[in-house]
Design an enzyme around this catalytic site. Structure first.
Site, PDB file in Angstrom:
ATOM      1  N   ARG A 115     -20.784  66.537  50.940  1.00 59.44           N
ATOM      2  CA  ARG A 115     -19.993  66.278  49.734  1.00 59.44           C
ATOM      3  C   ARG A 115     -18.868  67.288  49.589  1.00 59.44           C
ATOM      4  NH1 ARG A 115     -23.123  68.617  44.592  1.00 59.44           N
ATOM      5  NH2 ARG A 115     -24.450  70.149  45.616  1.00 59.44           N
TER       6      ARG A 115
ATOM      7  N   ASP B 251     -28.610  77.238  56.224  1.00 57.62           N
ATOM      8  CA  ASP B 251     -27.294  76.595  56.027  1.00 57.62           C
ATOM      9  C   ASP B 251     -26.565  77.190  54.830  1.00 57.62           C
ATOM     10  OD1 ASP B 251     -29.579  75.186  54.825  1.00 57.62           O
ATOM     11  OD2 ASP B 251     -28.052  73.980  53.832  1.00 57.62           O
TER      12      ASP B 251
HETATM   13  P1  AMP Z   1     -27.301  72.262  49.408  1.00 55.22           P
HETATM   14  O1  AMP Z   1     -28.654  72.061  48.806  1.00 55.22           O
HETATM   15  O2  AMP Z   1     -26.177  72.167  48.392  1.00 55.22           O
HETATM   16  O3  AMP Z   1     -27.203  73.483  50.229  1.00 55.22           O
HETATM   17  O4  AMP Z   1     -27.049  71.019  50.361  1.00 55.22           O
HETATM   18  C1  AMP Z   1     -27.867  70.722  51.443  1.00 55.22           C
HETATM   19  C2  AMP Z   1     -27.300  69.540  52.192  1.00 55.22           C
HETATM   20  O5  AMP Z   1     -27.298  68.368  51.365  1.00 55.22           O
HETATM   21  C3  AMP Z   1     -25.862  69.700  52.666  1.00 55.22           C
HETATM   22  O6  AMP Z   1     -25.752  69.039  53.898  1.00 55.22           O
HETATM   23  C4  AMP Z   1     -25.075  68.997  51.602  1.00 55.22           C
HETATM   24  O7  AMP Z   1     -23.830  68.544  52.060  1.00 55.22           O
HETATM   25  C5  AMP Z   1     -25.992  67.831  51.269  1.00 55.22           C
HETATM   26  N1  AMP Z   1     -25.757  67.325  49.918  1.00 55.22           N
HETATM   27  C6  AMP Z   1     -26.098  67.918  48.752  1.00 55.22           C
HETATM   28  N2  AMP Z   1     -25.741  67.166  47.701  1.00 55.22           N
HETATM   29  C7  AMP Z   1     -25.162  66.045  48.191  1.00 55.22           C
HETATM   30  C8  AMP Z   1     -24.592  64.870  47.621  1.00 55.22           C
HETATM   31  N3  AMP Z   1     -24.542  64.698  46.301  1.00 55.22           N
HETATM   32  N4  AMP Z   1     -24.098  63.940  48.461  1.00 55.22           N
HETATM   33  C9  AMP Z   1     -24.142  64.112  49.781  1.00 55.22           C
HETATM   34  N5  AMP Z   1     -24.662  65.174  50.389  1.00 55.22           N
HETATM   35  C10 AMP Z   1     -25.169  66.136  49.611  1.00 55.22           C
HETATM   36 MG    MG Z   2     -25.586  74.342  51.035  1.00 54.06          MG
END
Ligand code: AMP
Ligand code: MG
Length: 483
Positions: free
Chosen positions: A91, A250
């Site tokens: 995103r 990540d």
């Molecule tokens: P995060 O928990 O923010 O570190 O995200 C973990 C993974 O989930 C990453 O690959 C993000 O790009 C993906 N991600 C989180 N929220 C969304 C969303 N609303 N739409 C698409 N991908 C998401």
């Molecule tokens: Mg992240």
């Protein structure tokens, strides 16, 4: 209309095609600018006067500068210990890189900018609350002097996002030294793509550790340098009571900046077991666990570099292990150094570690506020106060004896203590209050809080209420991932 140029120079886009997917942000229905960080715009060399009229469209992703080369980057990662071979920007879109007035190169990324090939089941969007939360907390971290990504702009999209409830959508413009994560290395290493790992490491070295570029052992040195910056970073978090909340690989940037403000929060009452994230059921990312997790993440980075470190795999493991094993001592050095400064100690004595540990134990027992206790110790050091609630008189007496062996005069020492012990942190109840008002269309509490947090080490008597801990509550504060 289509001649907007920001001065991008996109080095990541020049890496091999398998590093990213090329696509523009998805336009939104009705962009409205909520916040624009003028100081940061200035640092980046952007011209605010010409930026302001196009800011809503630009930072919503509706209008693309001609020199942008928008990409979503590929990465993998360990999430709560489980390896996921493909995550990536699901995103977020990297518009490009700007070399600022300070000569530093930074990524300009839109977060919440629509679906990408890495979105999996997600909608590619972000909600207003988490966007403003990241804006506030990342800018607060910057003002505290802690390495961090920053927030350039926030816009409303005019579109709803569906979470547990329907929320207003928003886009955050995030600025980072780079978005290269431990998980970016893992993405290629998991595919056995050693050449990509090498290209990525060379790129990260050129960006963040240029002094290593010509060393024969540069990949081992890179690992050691990343470990050193993480040890420092996590120590700095611990000095201010910050709980990152989701230290997945990540979410660890090899630049050494704090990245990914999802479920993070600052601790009020001191408790080493503090966890805020609703999904962290086992306390993996609890306050006191952070240095252990950082070491674990560095070990995962080490694994990706083995082929580059030494062609003989046993030798590579031995050399990499030595670096990983050195992490706890590096952390301890940074942590203890900072804790000494918090107590007004400019010199080092072997017993200082015990003095610090005893203070923390007393604070834990009493449930003392982490931030205010240290801030008030400065007044005690200056002779403006005799004792502190919750801190045993015997400890104060021992600390005074220790201070007597320090060269600085009391007033000078108190000033030094105030320069490292903040009066203002983003208190959870204040952040929530600002976000709730923003949802009703009132941005004034957000703006006031942002302003107060931009000077965390100044007393700001007119804003004393923002320094106060939350009113007592029987419900612990909970945070949620921004998804
Ligand atoms: P995060 O928990 O923010 O570190 O995200 C973990 C993974 O989930 C990453 O690959 C993000 O790009 C993906 N991600 C989180 N929220 C969304 C969303 N609303 N739409 C698409 N991908 C998401
Ligand atoms: Mg992240």
């Amino acid at each position: 209309m289509d001649d907007l140029q920001l001065g991008f120079d996109n080095s990541y886009r020049r890496l091999p095609e398998r590093f990213y997917a090329c696509l523009p942000p998805t336009p939104v229905a009705a962009p409205r600018l909520l916040a624009l960080n003028a100081d940061l715009a200035e640092t980046l060399g952007l011209d605010l006067a010409s930026l302001a009229p196009v800011a809503a469209e630009l930072f919503a992703g509706n209008r693309l500068p001609v020199d942008a080369e928008p990409i979503a980057t590929a990465y993998a990662g360990h999430q709560f210990g489980q390896f996921v071979p493909q995550l990536g920007d699901g995103r977020a879109i990297l518009l490009g890189e700007l070399v600022g007035r300070d000569g530093r190169r930074r990524d300009v990324q839109l977060k919440g900018s629509g679906r990408t090939p890495f979105s999996r089941h997600g909608d590619g969007r972000a909600a207003l609350g988490p966007v403003l939360r990241e804006f506030l907390v990342s800018e607060a971290m910057h003002a505290l002097g802690i390495p961090t990504t920053r927030a350039l702009a926030a816009v409303l999209t005019g579109e709803p996002v569906v979470r547990e409830e329907v929320l207003p959508g928003a886009v955050l413009t995030r600025v980072a030294a780079s978005h290269i994560r431990v998980g970016t290395f893992q993405y290629f290493a998991a595919r056995g793509d050693v050449e990509a790992v090498r290209a990525l490491a060379d790129h990260a070295i050129a960006l963040h550790y240029p002094q290593l570029a010509d060393m024969p052992d540069r990949y081992l040195a890179f690992l050691a340098a990343v470990a050193e910056r993480q040890a420092y970073l996590v120590a700095r978090w611990m000095h201010v009571g910050f709980v990152h909340g989701v230290m997945n690989t990540d979410n660890m940037a090899v630049s050494g900046e704090t990245i990914d403000y999802g479920p993070c929060a600052f601790m009020d009452a001191y408790d080493p077991a503090t966890v805020f994230s609703s999904i962290d059921q086992f306390g993996r990312y609890a306050f006191a666990n952070q240095p252990y997790i950082a070491r674990w993440n560095i070990a995962r980075l080490a694994e990706t570099l083995l082929d580059l470190i030494d062609p003989d795999s046993d030798a590579a493991i031995a050399r990499a292990s030595e670096v990983v094993d050195a992490f706890p001592a590096a952390f301890e050095r940074h942590w203890l150094g900072g804790m000494r400064a918090k107590l007004g100690l400019a010199t080092a004595e072997p017993e200082d570690r015990v003095l610090v540990a005893e203070l923390l134990a007393a604070m834990h027992t009493a449930g003392a506020d982490y931030t205010l206790t240290f801030r008030r110790l400065a007044a005690v050091a200056a002779g403006d106060a005799e004792t502190l609630d919750a801190i045993p008189a015997a400890w104060i007496a021992r600390w005074r004896q220790r201070l007597a062996r320090e060269p600085a005069a009391p007033a000078e020492r108190a000033a030094a203590m105030r320069a490292v012990n903040p009066a203002f942190i983003p208190r959870n109840h204040r952040v929530e209050e600002a976000l709730a008002a923003a949802r009703t269309g009132d941005l004034r509490p957000f703006e006031t809080l942002l302003r107060v947090l931009s000077r965390p080490y100044d007393d700001q008597p007119e804003h004393a209420a923002y320094a106060a801990p939350p009113p007592p509550s029987d419900r612990p504060y909970r945070t949620f991932c921004g998804t």
